[in-house]
Scaffold this active site. Structure first.
Site, short mmCIF file in Angstrom:
data_model
loop_
_atom_site.label_atom_id
_atom_site.label_comp_id
_atom_site.label_asym_id
_atom_site.label_seq_id
_atom_site.Cartn_x
_atom_site.Cartn_y
_atom_site.Cartn_z
N ASP A 1 -27.40 -61.57 13.88
CA ASP A 1 -26.40 -62.61 13.63
C ASP A 1 -26.81 -63.52 12.50
O ASP A 1 -27.99 -63.64 12.15
CB ASP A 1 -26.11 -63.40 14.90
CG ASP A 1 -27.33 -64.14 15.43
OD1 ASP A 1 -28.41 -63.52 15.53
OD2 ASP A 1 -27.21 -65.35 15.76
N ASP B 1 -32.27 -64.73 6.03
CA ASP B 1 -32.39 -64.96 7.47
C ASP B 1 -31.38 -64.12 8.23
O ASP B 1 -30.29 -64.59 8.53
CB ASP B 1 -32.19 -66.45 7.75
CG ASP B 1 -32.42 -66.83 9.20
OD1 ASP B 1 -33.02 -66.02 9.94
OD2 ASP B 1 -31.99 -67.92 9.60
N GLU C 1 -29.30 -65.17 18.05
CA GLU C 1 -30.53 -65.95 17.86
C GLU C 1 -30.19 -67.32 17.31
O GLU C 1 -30.82 -68.33 17.67
CB GLU C 1 -31.47 -65.21 16.90
CG GLU C 1 -32.86 -65.84 16.77
CD GLU C 1 -32.95 -66.93 15.71
OE1 GLU C 1 -33.96 -67.65 15.70
OE2 GLU C 1 -32.01 -67.06 14.89
N GLU C 2 -29.20 -67.38 16.43
CA GLU C 2 -28.87 -68.63 15.75
C GLU C 2 -28.26 -69.68 16.68
O GLU C 2 -28.16 -70.85 16.29
CB GLU C 2 -27.91 -68.35 14.59
CG GLU C 2 -28.49 -67.46 13.49
CD GLU C 2 -29.57 -68.13 12.66
OE1 GLU C 2 -29.94 -69.27 12.99
OE2 GLU C 2 -30.04 -67.52 11.70
N GLU D 1 -38.91 -63.27 11.03
CA GLU D 1 -38.26 -64.43 10.42
C GLU D 1 -38.90 -64.72 9.06
O GLU D 1 -40.07 -64.37 8.81
CB GLU D 1 -38.40 -65.65 11.32
CG GLU D 1 -37.61 -65.58 12.62
CD GLU D 1 -36.12 -65.82 12.45
OE1 GLU D 1 -35.69 -66.13 11.31
OE2 GLU D 1 -35.38 -65.71 13.44
#
Length: 405
Positions: A95, A125, A157-158, A185
């Protein structure tokens, strides 16, 4: 028939002949394909998962989905090398954050190469890392791996590292639990062995409406929200003194209000106010104590006074999400391996959060290391240096050497 469907058919025919020879894309070519999928967190990620599944299958790698309760999102987990053996997982999220309100120089979902930089939403990212994972699959497949390499793709994740949790819950059940995890990351390929953990709350204050000329008949929800926010500010000032760790920037746990809304008109005493706040906690910070203190303040300093005017008034404090702070355990195999593969001698700490703490709490030694600079993440015209992709591909090749030995 589309090119994608032709590729799928060719892969199936090749698989039947036992001669897996999937597409030989470069990492940058794969990054272009990954960026083209709009995987903003509030949307389904099925399209990118299907692309990755098909790509892996064309290389003879079968994968397993872990679908969420809505049936609209999925994690993907695959293993290259000996099965039924705990190996090393390369993990990344599919995502990305929204582009709403940002001014881009080009289409954010079309990769643009310019002056050694690759522009696109998620390029840094963290689709750059995903592209390197996938571009390394042919090399992984060509080796006689003694330690399996697992590929783990998550979602959401965001918005609080939500998607990786059901996948971790399947480790040791439907999925082979990895011994080690490298979360990719953006760290500029430095080795990160510690990060803060965000915990978020929503606070709702309900009072009583009244004409602003008759304020004594109402209970001003915004006023009492302001009192709670003042208490949060006092706790923040204390954390700056009591939670210091000079490895981090800033070197203390931060506590701040992040959203505030309330009121209806200038001549009405506001009946309702809602705000959100978060702590970016260091390991050892008493997160439960922060919540407990604010609840006690609300119950002793606010609610009794509010209910003398309006018995229906109240304050509700709800914890919205918790991502644990992360610190690699002393002597961690993941740390020593990452240092070996990168050629670095020191580790670093960061203030942003990753899925590493969740993997470690699930029993897999974890480390954070990936291409790109976090300063470029989430920005308009997000970019990653082509040289970072090259460094990550070198890292993957050395990882394959290690797994083969």
């Amino acid at each position: 028939m589309t090119a994608h469907n032709r590729g799928s058919l060719a892969a199936k025919q090749t698989e039947k002949r036992g001669l897996m020879a999937g597409p030989d894309y470069t990492a940058i070519e794969l990054l272009a394909r990954l960026v083209a999928f709009d995987t903003t967190s509030h949307k389904s990620n099925f399209a990118i998962i299907a692309f990755i599944e098909d790509y892996l299958l064309q290389h003879g790698v079968r994968s397993h989905r872990v679908v969420d309760e809505s049936g609209e999102k999925a994690c993907l987990y695959a293993t290259i090398g000996p099965e039924h053996t705990a190996g090393l997982a390369l993990s990344g999220h599919t995502d990305v954050v929204p582009v709403d309100g940002q001014v881009w120089s080009s289409d954010p979902f079309t990769l643009r190469q310019e002056n050694g930089k690759l522009y696109g939403r998620g390029a840094c990212d963290m689709k750059g890392y995903l592209a390197c994972m996938l571009a390394s699959v042919p090399d992984f497949k060509a080796r006689k791996l003694k330690v399996p390499i697992h590929l783990a793709f998550s979602y959401d994740e965001e918005v609080g590292c939500l998607g990786v949790r059901p996948m971790i819950a399947e480790f040791g059940k439907t999925l082979q639990k990895p011994r080690l995890v490298i979360v990719g990351e953006p760290t500029s390929m430095q080795v990160v062995d510690a990060h803060k953990g965000p915990v978020r709350w929503q606070v709702e204050v309900s009072g009583r409406a009244a004409h602003s000329s008759m304020a004594h008949l109402g209970v001003n929800a915004i006023t009492y929200a302001a009192r709670l926010i003042s208490e949060i500010e006092r706790m923040e000032a204390e954390l700056k003194i009591t939670s210091r760790n000079e490895r981090f920037d800033p070197p203390y746990a931060t506590l701040q209000v992040t959203k505030l809304e309330g009121g209806t008109a200038n001549n009405i005493i506001p009946v309702y106010c809602r705000f959100g706040f978060e702590v970016r906690a260091l390991a050892g910070v008493d997160v439960d104590g922060i919540e407990r203190r604010l609840r006690t303040f609300a119950e002793t300093q606010c609610i009794p006074e509010m209910r003398r005017v309006a018995p229906e008034a109240g304050i509700t404090i709800t914890r919205a999400n918790t991502v644990p702070p992360y610190a690699a355990r002393e002597g961690s195999e993941a740390t020593s391996l990452a240092l070996q593969l990168t050629g670095h001698n020191t580790t670093h700490a960061v203030s942003y959060a990753t899925e590493a703490g969740l993997f470690q709490d699930g029993g897999s030694a974890s480390i954070v290391c990936g291409p790109g600079d976090i300063a470029q993440a989430h920005t308009a015209d997000e970019w990653i240096l082509e040289s970072e992709i090259g460094k990550c591909m070198g890292f993957m090749a050395r990882l394959a050497d290690w797994a083969a030995r």
